[in-house]
Enzyme design. Sequence first.
Site, PDB file in Angstrom:
ATOM      1  N   GLU A  20     -53.434 -24.722 -24.492  1.00 18.34           N
ATOM      2  CA  GLU A  20     -51.982 -24.547 -24.389  1.00 18.34           C
ATOM      3  C   GLU A  20     -51.501 -25.323 -23.166  1.00 18.34           C
ATOM      4  O   GLU A  20     -52.103 -25.225 -22.097  1.00 18.34           O
ATOM      5  CB  GLU A  20     -51.646 -23.060 -24.209  1.00 18.34           C
ATOM      6  CG  GLU A  20     -50.166 -22.806 -23.945  1.00 18.34           C
ATOM      7  CD  GLU A  20     -49.873 -21.335 -23.704  1.00 18.34           C
ATOM      8  OE1 GLU A  20     -50.092 -20.515 -24.603  1.00 18.34           O
ATOM      9  OE2 GLU A  20     -49.420 -21.008 -22.583  1.00 18.34           O
ATOM     10  N   PRO A  75     -43.591 -30.115 -18.662  1.00 19.85           N
ATOM     11  CA  PRO A  75     -43.313 -30.232 -17.222  1.00 19.85           C
ATOM     12  C   PRO A  75     -41.807 -30.177 -16.960  1.00 19.85           C
ATOM     13  O   PRO A  75     -41.020 -30.656 -17.777  1.00 19.85           O
ATOM     14  CB  PRO A  75     -43.867 -31.614 -16.866  1.00 19.85           C
ATOM     15  CG  PRO A  75     -44.825 -31.945 -17.952  1.00 19.85           C
ATOM     16  CD  PRO A  75     -44.315 -31.284 -19.189  1.00 19.85           C
ATOM     17  N   LYS A  76     -41.453 -29.599 -15.812  1.00 18.54           N
ATOM     18  CA  LYS A  76     -40.023 -29.435 -15.504  1.00 18.54           C
ATOM     19  C   LYS A  76     -39.402 -30.742 -14.996  1.00 18.54           C
ATOM     20  O   LYS A  76     -38.219 -30.964 -15.113  1.00 18.54           O
ATOM     21  CB  LYS A  76     -39.853 -28.356 -14.423  1.00 18.54           C
ATOM     22  CG  LYS A  76     -40.046 -26.954 -14.973  1.00 18.54           C
ATOM     23  CD  LYS A  76     -39.325 -25.931 -14.089  1.00 18.54           C
ATOM     24  CE  LYS A  76     -39.317 -24.563 -14.712  1.00 18.54           C
ATOM     25  NZ  LYS A  76     -40.609 -23.901 -14.754  1.00 18.54           N
ATOM     26  N   HIS A  81     -44.646 -23.825 -29.835  1.00 12.71           N
ATOM     27  CA  HIS A  81     -44.230 -22.430 -29.764  1.00 12.71           C
ATOM     28  C   HIS A  81     -42.741 -22.431 -30.117  1.00 12.71           C
ATOM     29  O   HIS A  81     -42.040 -23.415 -29.862  1.00 12.71           O
ATOM     30  CB  HIS A  81     -44.409 -21.869 -28.350  1.00 12.71           C
ATOM     31  CG  HIS A  81     -45.841 -21.846 -27.889  1.00 12.71           C
ATOM     32  ND1 HIS A  81     -46.281 -21.047 -26.861  1.00 12.71           N
ATOM     33  CD2 HIS A  81     -46.941 -22.518 -28.318  1.00 12.71           C
ATOM     34  CE1 HIS A  81     -47.582 -21.228 -26.679  1.00 12.71           C
ATOM     35  NE2 HIS A  81     -48.004 -22.122 -27.547  1.00 12.71           N
ATOM     36  N   GLY A 122     -40.242 -14.148 -28.224  1.00 11.79           N
ATOM     37  CA  GLY A 122     -39.900 -14.816 -26.971  1.00 11.79           C
ATOM     38  C   GLY A 122     -39.749 -13.821 -25.845  1.00 11.79           C
ATOM     39  O   GLY A 122     -39.430 -12.648 -26.066  1.00 11.79           O
ATOM     40  N   ASP A 123     -40.043 -14.278 -24.652  1.00  5.51           N
ATOM     41  CA  ASP A 123     -39.823 -13.468 -23.452  1.00  5.51           C
ATOM     42  C   ASP A 123     -38.330 -13.371 -23.217  1.00  5.51           C
ATOM     43  O   ASP A 123     -37.635 -14.387 -23.184  1.00  5.51           O
ATOM     44  CB  ASP A 123     -40.479 -14.138 -22.232  1.00  5.51           C
ATOM     45  CG  ASP A 123     -41.982 -13.896 -22.206  1.00  5.51           C
ATOM     46  OD1 ASP A 123     -42.413 -12.794 -22.625  1.00  5.51           O
ATOM     47  OD2 ASP A 123     -42.710 -14.793 -21.778  1.00  5.51           O
ATOM     48  N   ALA A 183     -40.295 -11.189 -34.107  1.00  3.20           N
ATOM     49  CA  ALA A 183     -41.029 -12.324 -34.672  1.00  3.20           C
ATOM     50  C   ALA A 183     -41.227 -12.158 -36.186  1.00  3.20           C
ATOM     51  O   ALA A 183     -41.268 -13.158 -36.913  1.00  3.20           O
ATOM     52  CB  ALA A 183     -42.379 -12.458 -33.966  1.00  3.20           C
ATOM     53  N   ASP A 214     -47.629  -1.371 -33.049  1.00  4.95           N
ATOM     54  CA  ASP A 214     -47.773  -2.801 -32.767  1.00  4.95           C
ATOM     55  C   ASP A 214     -48.660  -3.466 -33.835  1.00  4.95           C
ATOM     56  O   ASP A 214     -48.359  -4.561 -34.319  1.00  4.95           O
ATOM     57  CB  ASP A 214     -48.399  -2.966 -31.382  1.00  4.95           C
ATOM     58  CG  ASP A 214     -47.878  -4.194 -30.659  1.00  4.95           C
ATOM     59  OD1 ASP A 214     -46.674  -4.514 -30.816  1.00  4.95           O
ATOM     60  OD2 ASP A 214     -48.658  -4.845 -29.953  1.00  4.95           O
TER      61      ASP A 214
HETATM   62  P1  FAD Z   1     -42.730  -9.243 -31.593  1.00  5.58           P
HETATM   63  O1  FAD Z   1     -43.894  -9.329 -32.492  1.00  5.58           O
HETATM   64  O2  FAD Z   1     -41.376  -9.381 -32.191  1.00  5.58           O
HETATM   65  O3  FAD Z   1     -42.845  -7.857 -30.835  1.00  5.58           O
HETATM   66  C1  FAD Z   1     -41.989  -7.518 -29.745  1.00  5.58           C
HETATM   67  C2  FAD Z   1     -41.959  -6.007 -29.577  1.00  5.58           C
HETATM   68  O4  FAD Z   1     -41.209  -5.412 -30.630  1.00  5.58           O
HETATM   69  C3  FAD Z   1     -43.327  -5.344 -29.628  1.00  5.58           C
HETATM   70  O5  FAD Z   1     -43.311  -4.277 -28.740  1.00  5.58           O
HETATM   71  C4  FAD Z   1     -43.455  -4.843 -31.070  1.00  5.58           C
HETATM   72  O6  FAD Z   1     -44.285  -3.700 -31.144  1.00  5.58           O
HETATM   73  C5  FAD Z   1     -42.018  -4.530 -31.392  1.00  5.58           C
HETATM   74  N1  FAD Z   1     -41.666  -4.826 -32.792  1.00  5.58           N
HETATM   75  C6  FAD Z   1     -42.042  -5.911 -33.521  1.00  5.58           C
HETATM   76  N2  FAD Z   1     -41.468  -5.871 -34.738  1.00  5.58           N
HETATM   77  C7  FAD Z   1     -40.699  -4.742 -34.758  1.00  5.58           C
HETATM   78  C8  FAD Z   1     -39.834  -4.154 -35.733  1.00  5.58           C
HETATM   79  N3  FAD Z   1     -39.669  -4.705 -36.928  1.00  5.58           N
HETATM   80  N4  FAD Z   1     -39.201  -3.002 -35.407  1.00  5.58           N
HETATM   81  C9  FAD Z   1     -39.360  -2.420 -34.200  1.00  5.58           C
HETATM   82  N5  FAD Z   1     -40.161  -2.949 -33.237  1.00  5.58           N
HETATM   83  C10 FAD Z   1     -40.813  -4.085 -33.520  1.00  5.58           C
HETATM   84  N6  FAD Z   1     -42.818 -16.508 -24.797  1.00  5.58           N
HETATM   85  C11 FAD Z   1     -41.904 -17.509 -24.664  1.00  5.58           C
HETATM   86  O7  FAD Z   1     -40.731 -17.253 -24.380  1.00  5.58           O
HETATM   87  N7  FAD Z   1     -42.286 -18.831 -24.832  1.00  5.58           N
HETATM   88  C12 FAD Z   1     -43.560 -19.177 -25.157  1.00  5.58           C
HETATM   89  O8  FAD Z   1     -43.871 -20.361 -25.318  1.00  5.58           O
HETATM   90  C13 FAD Z   1     -44.532 -18.139 -25.310  1.00  5.58           C
HETATM   91  N8  FAD Z   1     -45.822 -18.419 -25.643  1.00  5.58           N
HETATM   92  C14 FAD Z   1     -46.697 -17.394 -25.918  1.00  5.58           C
HETATM   93  C15 FAD Z   1     -48.003 -17.692 -26.354  1.00  5.58           C
HETATM   94  C16 FAD Z   1     -48.892 -16.684 -26.689  1.00  5.58           C
HETATM   95  C17 FAD Z   1     -50.283 -17.034 -27.189  1.00  5.58           C
HETATM   96  C18 FAD Z   1     -48.484 -15.311 -26.562  1.00  5.58           C
HETATM   97  C19 FAD Z   1     -49.431 -14.196 -26.915  1.00  5.58           C
HETATM   98  C20 FAD Z   1     -47.219 -15.003 -26.086  1.00  5.58           C
HETATM   99  C21 FAD Z   1     -46.310 -16.032 -25.762  1.00  5.58           C
HETATM  100  N9  FAD Z   1     -45.021 -15.764 -25.316  1.00  5.58           N
HETATM  101  C22 FAD Z   1     -44.112 -16.788 -25.126  1.00  5.58           C
HETATM  102  C23 FAD Z   1     -44.637 -14.385 -24.989  1.00  5.58           C
HETATM  103  C24 FAD Z   1     -43.964 -13.634 -26.117  1.00  5.58           C
HETATM  104  O9  FAD Z   1     -42.759 -14.267 -26.484  1.00  5.58           O
HETATM  105  C25 FAD Z   1     -43.707 -12.232 -25.582  1.00  5.58           C
HETATM  106  O10 FAD Z   1     -44.911 -11.531 -25.484  1.00  5.58           O
HETATM  107  C26 FAD Z   1     -42.641 -11.434 -26.277  1.00  5.58           C
HETATM  108  O11 FAD Z   1     -42.270 -10.364 -25.407  1.00  5.58           O
HETATM  109  C27 FAD Z   1     -43.081 -10.831 -27.601  1.00  5.58           C
HETATM  110  O12 FAD Z   1     -43.256 -11.771 -28.553  1.00  5.58           O
HETATM  111  P2  FAD Z   1     -43.880 -11.373 -29.984  1.00  5.58           P
HETATM  112  O13 FAD Z   1     -43.757 -12.556 -30.839  1.00  5.58           O
HETATM  113  O14 FAD Z   1     -45.190 -10.730 -29.805  1.00  5.58           O
HETATM  114  O15 FAD Z   1     -42.797 -10.265 -30.405  1.00  5.58           O
END
Ligand code: FAD
Length: 307
Positions: A16, A20-21, A77, A108-109, A124, A159
Amino acid sequence: MKLTEIMKQRMALSFEVFPPKTDAGMEKLPDTLNHLYEFDPDYISCTYGAGGTNVGRNMDVCKLILSADNRTVPVTHFTCIGNTREEIKKQLDAYLEAGVDHMLALRGDLPFGWTGTNGDFAYATDLVKFVKDNYGDKIEIAVAGSPEGHIACRSLEADISFLKQKQDNGADYIMTQLCWDMEQFKRWLDGIRKAGVTMPVDVGIMPILDMAATINMALSRNACVMDRELCEIISRHWIFPNPFVKDPFDAAVDQKKEDFKKEGIAYTIRQIDKYRALGVDGIHLYALNKWKDVSEILNQSGIKTLV
Ligand code: FAD
């Protein structure tokens, strides 16, 4: 080329990187990538900044990987943050037009102070469904998996059920959040398989190189458990008053940083060994745009000759 097909045959290796900024950072990136290509990675993924930051550069990085004369696949991503259906379609069309047909679909964060995505999709799962409905098999979709449970999940079971929902909605494989707690990882792996999640599991591993970055990564967003071994490495080389201050008064700071990195690399290699012994489908190293340390880890781990 479907990455899931590769993972059915053998363990995949991937990196991964982040966009760069600065322009100077962007100029250095081709050299970093060239060094990473030496390990013949199956793919290199590129992070996507929260709230749309660095989106343009993300595309530039993906194009750079595509233009290289090797078989490394770029994976972008992609997040729900601030994105409407129309914007998602527009961006994904542009990625496809550029030849990028692999994505990691994320919620996304949330940017600091936000309580939701401010986009059309809250999770997601919905993004995966939208991509599948609109693009079918044209885009291979990875999704995030959290072995310790996502920080905001109501339970590990919930989850896991959302992970199954991602699969039902069309996701192809899982990239995991960093997890140093091997026992928890095994429990989670058993749990997802029992729940009917059959997607390949590509394990995300963050190299332990810097004390402040390690603690920050573990605690600022994810609440990752640091096992005793990792805590001991941190304690042994603790920088006083703490590793976050700009000018620590600790006279041994340089030596401590060097020693920490040395032990951190050895720890990372042991983690890779443990994951490989579990038979995971892929090792995905968060390369942090640092090819030297990543090369050292891979060379010492012996992964290059075995993949
Ligand atoms: P989701 O799967 O949507 O889950 C988010 C939360 O909601 C979880 O607590 C889940 O239990 C809950 N949830 C999910 N679906 C539902 C539903 N239908 N109803 C109720 N609750 C639900 N972030 C960035 O911004 N940019 C990046 O490039 C990036 N790269 C990453 C790369 C990797 C390998 C990983 C593991 C994470 C990355 N992240 C990135 C972080 C990620 O965006 C965060 O962890 C974010 O908070 C959650 O994303 P997710 O896709 O897991 O969310």
